[in-house]
Design a protein around this motif. Structure first.
Motif, mmCIF file in Angstrom:
data_model
loop_
_atom_site.group_PDB
_atom_site.id
_atom_site.type_symbol
_atom_site.label_atom_id
_atom_site.label_comp_id
_atom_site.label_asym_id
_atom_site.label_seq_id
_atom_site.Cartn_x
_atom_site.Cartn_y
_atom_site.Cartn_z
ATOM 1 N N ALA A 392 25.265 49.327 -19.344
ATOM 2 C CA ALA A 392 24.248 49.182 -20.377
ATOM 3 C C ALA A 392 24.774 48.398 -21.571
ATOM 4 C CB ALA A 392 23.770 50.565 -20.820
ATOM 5 N N ILE A 393 25.985 48.724 -22.028
ATOM 6 C CA ILE A 393 26.519 48.046 -23.211
ATOM 7 C C ILE A 393 26.828 46.582 -22.909
ATOM 8 C CG2 ILE A 393 28.476 47.970 -24.796
ATOM 9 C CD1 ILE A 393 28.531 50.971 -24.787
ATOM 10 N N CYS A 394 27.463 46.333 -21.772
ATOM 11 C CA CYS A 394 27.772 44.940 -21.430
ATOM 12 C C CYS A 394 26.502 44.121 -21.224
ATOM 13 C CB CYS A 394 28.650 44.897 -20.185
ATOM 14 S SG CYS A 394 30.313 45.546 -20.434
ATOM 15 N N GLY A 395 25.504 44.738 -20.570
ATOM 16 C CA GLY A 395 24.236 44.046 -20.393
ATOM 17 C C GLY A 395 23.558 43.758 -21.716
ATOM 18 N N ALA A 396 23.630 44.725 -22.634
ATOM 19 C CA ALA A 396 23.015 44.534 -23.948
ATOM 20 C C ALA A 396 23.734 43.448 -24.742
ATOM 21 C CB ALA A 396 23.025 45.851 -24.719
ATOM 22 N N ILE A 397 25.046 43.400 -24.643
ATOM 23 C CA ILE A 397 25.812 42.364 -25.352
ATOM 24 C C ILE A 397 25.403 40.984 -24.870
ATOM 25 C CG2 ILE A 397 28.118 41.370 -25.606
ATOM 26 C CD1 ILE A 397 29.216 44.233 -25.600
ATOM 27 N N TYR A 398 25.357 40.808 -23.550
ATOM 28 C CA TYR A 398 25.009 39.487 -23.037
ATOM 29 C C TYR A 398 23.568 39.123 -23.393
ATOM 30 C CZ TYR A 398 24.728 35.468 -19.990
ATOM 31 O OH TYR A 398 24.572 34.183 -19.509
ATOM 32 N N GLY A 406 14.165 32.718 -24.181
ATOM 33 C CA GLY A 406 13.076 32.803 -23.219
ATOM 34 C C GLY A 406 13.367 33.801 -22.100
ATOM 35 N N LEU A 407 14.612 33.809 -21.629
ATOM 36 C CA LEU A 407 14.994 34.759 -20.577
ATOM 37 C C LEU A 407 15.088 36.181 -21.137
ATOM 38 C CD1 LEU A 407 15.820 35.126 -17.647
ATOM 39 C CD2 LEU A 407 18.181 34.611 -18.294
ATOM 40 N N ARG A 408 15.553 36.293 -22.387
ATOM 41 C CA ARG A 408 15.666 37.613 -23.007
ATOM 42 C C ARG A 408 14.308 38.278 -23.122
ATOM 43 N NH1 ARG A 408 14.918 39.411 -28.241
ATOM 44 N NH2 ARG A 408 16.063 41.350 -28.761
ATOM 45 N N ARG A 409 13.281 37.505 -23.433
ATOM 46 C CA ARG A 409 11.935 38.064 -23.567
ATOM 47 C C ARG A 409 11.395 38.599 -22.242
ATOM 48 N NH1 ARG A 409 11.401 33.657 -27.247
ATOM 49 N NH2 ARG A 409 10.570 32.327 -25.579
ATOM 50 N N LYS A 410 11.977 38.196 -21.145
ATOM 51 C CA LYS A 410 11.559 38.713 -19.830
ATOM 52 C C LYS A 410 12.444 39.871 -19.381
ATOM 53 C CE LYS A 410 9.792 34.241 -18.184
ATOM 54 N NZ LYS A 410 9.927 33.562 -19.481
ATOM 55 N N VAL A 411 13.737 39.784 -19.645
ATOM 56 C CA VAL A 411 14.679 40.784 -19.148
ATOM 57 C C VAL A 411 14.578 42.088 -19.933
ATOM 58 C CG1 VAL A 411 17.127 41.347 -18.896
ATOM 59 C CG2 VAL A 411 16.273 39.094 -18.219
ATOM 60 N N LYS A 412 14.550 41.989 -21.263
ATOM 61 C CA LYS A 412 14.572 43.203 -22.084
ATOM 62 C C LYS A 412 13.373 44.112 -21.805
ATOM 63 C CE LYS A 412 15.463 44.717 -26.838
ATOM 64 N NZ LYS A 412 14.370 45.683 -27.003
ATOM 65 N N PRO A 413 12.143 43.638 -21.780
ATOM 66 C CA PRO A 413 11.023 44.547 -21.458
ATOM 67 C C PRO A 413 11.119 45.133 -20.051
ATOM 68 C CG PRO A 413 10.227 42.536 -22.475
ATOM 69 C CD PRO A 413 11.663 42.297 -22.158
ATOM 70 N N PRO A 475 20.140 25.105 -18.457
ATOM 71 C CA PRO A 475 20.138 25.232 -19.915
ATOM 72 C C PRO A 475 21.074 26.363 -20.348
ATOM 73 C CG PRO A 475 17.899 25.105 -19.056
ATOM 74 C CD PRO A 475 18.801 25.258 -17.872
ATOM 75 N N GLU A 476 21.606 26.256 -21.552
ATOM 76 C CA GLU A 476 22.512 27.268 -22.063
ATOM 77 C C GLU A 476 21.811 28.617 -22.140
ATOM 78 O OE1 GLU A 476 25.378 28.103 -25.970
ATOM 79 O OE2 GLU A 476 24.067 26.340 -25.883
ATOM 80 N N GLY A 477 22.498 29.657 -21.630
ATOM 81 C CA GLY A 477 21.952 31.015 -21.638
ATOM 82 C C GLY A 477 21.185 31.385 -20.391
ATOM 83 N N TRP A 478 21.005 30.406 -19.461
ATOM 84 C CA TRP A 478 20.299 30.698 -18.210
ATOM 85 C C TRP A 478 21.247 30.815 -17.021
ATOM 86 C CZ3 TRP A 478 14.998 31.349 -17.273
ATOM 87 C CH2 TRP A 478 14.175 31.212 -18.395
ATOM 88 N N ASP A 479 22.538 30.603 -17.241
ATOM 89 C CA ASP A 479 23.470 30.609 -16.124
ATOM 90 C C ASP A 479 23.643 31.992 -15.495
ATOM 91 O OD1 ASP A 479 24.556 31.479 -18.439
ATOM 92 O OD2 ASP A 479 26.364 30.226 -18.379
ATOM 93 N N PHE A 543 20.879 50.748 -23.234
ATOM 94 C CA PHE A 543 20.695 49.293 -23.303
ATOM 95 C C PHE A 543 19.773 48.907 -24.454
ATOM 96 C CE2 PHE A 543 18.018 45.664 -22.395
ATOM 97 C CZ PHE A 543 18.942 44.665 -22.118
ATOM 98 N N SER A 544 18.630 49.583 -24.558
ATOM 99 C CA SER A 544 17.632 49.184 -25.553
ATOM 100 C C SER A 544 18.167 49.327 -26.975
ATOM 101 C CB SER A 544 16.378 50.039 -25.369
ATOM 102 O OG SER A 544 15.396 49.691 -26.318
#
Length: 676
Positions: A392-398, A406-413, A475-479, A543-544
């Motif tokens: 959870a912590i490592c996932g939250a950090i990344y 754009g990816l964060r708006r899909k993964v976090k919810p 794009p950066e952050g999508w790897d 995580f949240s």
């Protein structure tokens, strides 16, 4: 005093309204305990010239007692009571029943100065005699189903000469062990079913004084001794290192140091009452090892004492007078030691932490140790946090620091949506699918836990070595999306190679190898299953909160660090993480609180075995699961019922203490890093 003669046996019925006296004039006198008025009087039909020489009260719970006669015979009796309601008022009618018939049972040729009886149903055993010469009589009853007549078979045999001259005898319920008290505080044990015939297996000095009280506790497993110096002790049979049964002193009770004038066993609990020579009444419970009451009730010594079956009254006889006392002694089996310390229970080889609140027999000794439940709660929470916290912590950090918006708006919810999944569903899947799946694929599961992190690290290293023209195609952050097929392939590879590895290293069955070679027991529903299932339930919470804490760190701090030449990783470790540490710590504590209080997952996936074992392949029972399982079946207001509420309070106090400590640490971290 109702009736004539000296009292040899004193008892009361269920409602404590009718008392019974057996006198040396061979009379049974039933009387009203409040007024002393005689309700019924009956003379025993003794053989001509015979007198009562001994009385054996061998089962107060079943209202059974026996008298030994001077002609070497014995009578076994039970006092029964029938309730009727003429004109709407209760009337209790006493009567005497004869389990072995009204005719005396011949035991030996000598007067029965000592007598021990035990039995049930159709099989009985009587042992009695005098001057160290004992005779054993086995009685077998056979009922003719056509005529209803009962045939009695009697087998009598002389026991070998005793190494002591017994003054008191007790026969344990299995009718194998004969316990003998002798002068000089001697105690002897005789095995009546030894392969070589009856033989004395143990002779010891149980007391420095003379044994005055010699009784079996409820259930017949414990022997209670009291000597003329007022020392009361509890004994029961325990196997030694060679597997032999040895009568062992378990615990002692402080009875004030005065000689005892009266001793009574509770009918339905593991307790007893004593009255010393000064007239002080003391109530004890053996399991809790506590004195629950000490009170002066008479002036001087008493002659007889009787406990009511419900333990709510005592009947005392002194100088030809009867005194009736009401007793309010609720929940005596509970003490700090019974809840949190090891207790040596009947039938156990050594003291232990045990939770067992019920059994199929009324002779059961309740075991209310909360230690196995507290241990199970911490064990389940530990394995759940072991899985959930790093992920959870490592996932939250990344997600908060490296991932593209754009990816964060899909993964976090999506991850937060996991928190809405009912835990009963997770528990159902863990118990009915995950547990048997892991049992069949144990090697594959462990290989997956090793191979997936190694595969991710290996892919990250290879990806870092790729030319920029390839790396910048994404794009950066999508790897991070490239790790999805890596993880899937790593899991598939783990299961593909699990079979050959299991055959090579574990003889084809890792679970069997763990059990046989390592001596580690394996339970299908175990801590590993709970850790995985409950870990997934806790991950969204940690995580949240962690992700919000990291994302909330002002960008000016990150930009300032980068502008001064720090790398993104250095900025994360030395600037972002310290600033967000109060929030991260709060996330971990809230996740732990969720793990500690979780009910349905541990209820369905642990096997609910209240044992204390750090083995990851063994189950456990938690405080929350125990409350959910046993509360619907507990009697309202009973000791069990109250203990369950106490368990809930312990759970509350644990979370309260942890959260208070967490808040103080969080405030300390905020003050320390708030100036960044």
């Amino acid at each position: 005093m109702p009736g004539n003669g000296k009292t040899l046996y004193l008892a009361m019925e269920e409602q404590a309204e009718i008392g019974l006296r057996l006198t040396d004039a061979a009379e049974l006198v039933f009387f009203d305990t409040r007024s002393g008025e005689i309700v019924k009087q009956q003379a025993l039909a003794l053989p001509e010239g015979a007198d009562i020489t001994s009385v054996s009260s061998f089962s107060e719970a079943r209202r059974l007692f026996a008298v030994g006669l001077s002609d070497g015979s014995a009578l076994v009796m039970r006092h029964d009571y029938k309730s009727s309601y003429p004109d709407g008022e209760r009337v209790i009618t006493p009567e005497i029943a004869w389990p072995l018939g009204e005719a005396p049972i011949p035991v030996g040729n000598l007067p029965l100065d000592v007598l021990a009886v035990n039995g049930d149903g159709d099989d009985w055993r009587l042992v009695g005699g005098s001057q160290g010469s004992l005779t054993q009589t086995d009685v077998s009853l056979t009922e003719n189903f056509l005529t209803g007549e009962v045939d009695t078979e009697i087998d009598t045999q002389a026991l070998p000469n005793q190494s002591v001259k017994p003054t008191k005898l007790l026969l344990m319920p299995d009718r194998r062990w004969l316990l003998m008290a002798a002068p000089g505080g001697k105690l002897a044990v005789e095995d009546l079913q030894s392969a070589d015939g009856a033989s004395t297996t143990q002779v010891m000095t149980a007391s420095t004084g003379e044994i005055r009280t010699f009784e079996l506790l409820l259930g017949g497993s414990s022997l209670m001794l009291a000597d003329d110096r007022g020392v009361v002790s509890q004994w029961f049979l325990v196997r030694d290192d060679q597997g032999e049964w040895q009568l062992t002193r378990i615990r002692s009770f402080d009875s004030g140091g005065e000689p005892l004038a009266g001793f009574a066993i509770e009918h339905r609990r593991k307790g007893f009452a004593t009255v010393d020579a000064d007239g002080t009444l003391r109530l004890f419970n053996t399991t809790a090892e506590r004195n629950v009451l000490s009170e002066q009730v008479t002036e001087g010594a008493i002659d007889q004492i009787a406990y009511a079956p419900r333990s709510n009254a005592l009947l005392l006889e002194q100088d030809g007078e009867l005194r009736f006392w009401a007793v309010h002694n609720e929940h005596p089996e509970i003490s700090w030691a019974a809840l949190w310390s090891k207790v040596w229970y009947e039938g156990y080889e050594e003291p232990a932490y045990v939770w067992q609140s019920s059994a199929s027999t009324n002779d059961f000794e309740p075991k209310y140790s909360l230690m196995p439940l507290a241990f199970g709660t911490l064990k389940a929470a530990f394995y759940a946090m072991l899985l959930a916290t790093p992920l959870a912590i490592c996932g939250a950090i990344y997600t908060a620091y490296f991932m593209a918006p754009g990816l964060r708006r899909k993964v976090k919810p999506m991850i937060e949506l996991m928190e809405a999944l009912p835990t009963v569903i997770l528990g159902f899947l863990a118990g009915l699918w995950l547990a048997p799946f892991m049992e069949l694929n144990l090697a594959a599961v462990f290989i997956t836990l090793l191979l997936v992190p190694l595969s991710i690290l290996a892919f990250a290293f290879v990806w870092a070595q790729m030319p920029n023209r390839i790396r910048f195609l994404l794009p950066e952050g999508w790897d991070v999306t490239l790790l999805v097929p890596v993880v899937i392939l790593a899991v598939m590879l783990s299961f593909a190679i699990a079979g050959p590895i299991e055959n090579l290293l574990f003889g084809g069955d890792m679970r069997l190898w763990v059990s046989q070679e390592l001596g580690i027991s394996y339970d299908q529903r175990n801590a590993l299953v709970v850790g995985i299932a409950m870990g997934f339930a806790v991950i969204p919470t940690i995580f949240s909160i962690t992700e919000d804490a990291i994302f909330a760190v002002p960008k000016s701090l990150s930009y300032g660090s980068l502008a001064l030449g720090a790398t993104p990783w250095q900025t994360l470790v030395r600037v972002v993480m310290p600033t967000a540490s109060p929030g991260i710590f709060s996330a971990v504590m809230i996740g732990m609180g969720r793990a500690v209080g979780e009910t349905m997952i541990v209820l369905m996936a642990t096997g609910n075995t209240p044992i204390m074992d750090v083995n990851i392949f063994e189950g456990m029972r938690t405080l929350a699961a125990n409350i959910a399982v046993e509360m619907p079946e507990s009697e309202v207001g009973s000791t069990h019922f109250r203990i369950l509420f106490l368990a809930a309070f312990v759970l509350f106090m644990f979370t309260f203490v942890v959260n208070t400590l967490a808040e103080s640490i969080r405030q300390h971290l905020r003050q320390k890093y708030g100036s960044l």
